[in-house]
Design a protein around this motif. Structure first.
Motif, PDB file in Angstrom:
ATOM      1  N   VAL A   1      -2.047  27.688  21.954  1.00 37.25           N
ATOM      2  CA  VAL A   1      -2.119  26.472  21.153  1.00 37.25           C
ATOM      3  C   VAL A   1      -2.963  25.438  21.906  1.00 37.25           C
ATOM      4  N   ASN A   2      -3.780  24.664  21.163  1.00 34.07           N
ATOM      5  CA  ASN A   2      -4.610  23.666  21.837  1.00 34.07           C
ATOM      6  C   ASN A   2      -3.925  22.292  21.781  1.00 34.07           C
TER       7      ASN A   2
ATOM      8  N   GLU B   1      -3.385  20.753  18.261  1.00 35.25           N
ATOM      9  CA  GLU B   1      -2.361  21.473  17.494  1.00 35.25           C
ATOM     10  C   GLU B   1      -0.964  21.144  18.019  1.00 35.25           C
TER      11      GLU B   1
ATOM     12  N   ALA C   1       1.986  19.513  15.915  1.00 32.57           N
ATOM     13  CA  ALA C   1       3.251  20.252  15.822  1.00 32.57           C
ATOM     14  C   ALA C   1       4.420  19.362  16.228  1.00 32.57           C
TER      15      ALA C   1
ATOM     16  N   GLU D   1       4.059  19.729   6.716  1.00 28.61           N
ATOM     17  CA  GLU D   1       2.706  20.187   7.030  1.00 28.61           C
ATOM     18  C   GLU D   1       1.886  18.957   7.369  1.00 28.61           C
TER      19      GLU D   1
ATOM     20  N   THR E   1      -2.113  17.681   8.935  1.00 27.52           N
ATOM     21  CA  THR E   1      -3.481  18.062   9.278  1.00 27.52           C
ATOM     22  C   THR E   1      -4.135  16.899  10.002  1.00 27.52           C
TER      23      THR E   1
END
Length: 84
Positions: A46-47, A50, A54, A81, A83
């Motif tokens: 995971v970066n 992200e 999260a 969710e 983005t």
């Protein structure tokens, strides 16, 4: 908010022998974060972006669970969710 209700968190992040790979350690837990391959990093884990998103999504889901419990509600599923 009363002093006893204030939460504090700490995480350590350390570089590793692999360029762009970071070992993160909150409490007694450990996980790897990779910079994106576009930056010349491994891009396998995971970066950071992200991971940040999260954390925000998980916070929202957990908060809804806590509020539902306080209101004696029992949702069968909660999802978020995000983005960025």
């Amino acid at each position: 908010m009363a002093q006893s209700q204030i939460r504090s968190y700490a995480v350590q992040a350390h570089s590793t022998d692999t360029f762009g790979r970071v070992l993160c350690s909150p409490r007694d837990q450990h996980f790897v974060v990779d910079g994106p391959a576009a930056n010349g990093c491994p891009g396998e884990a995971v970066n950071p972006g992200e991971l940040f998103l999260a954390g925000v999504a998980a916070c929202g889901v957990e908060l809804v669970q806590v509020i539902a419990k306080e209101l004696a509600l029992a949702p069968t599923s909660i999802a978020a969710e995000i983005t960025g």
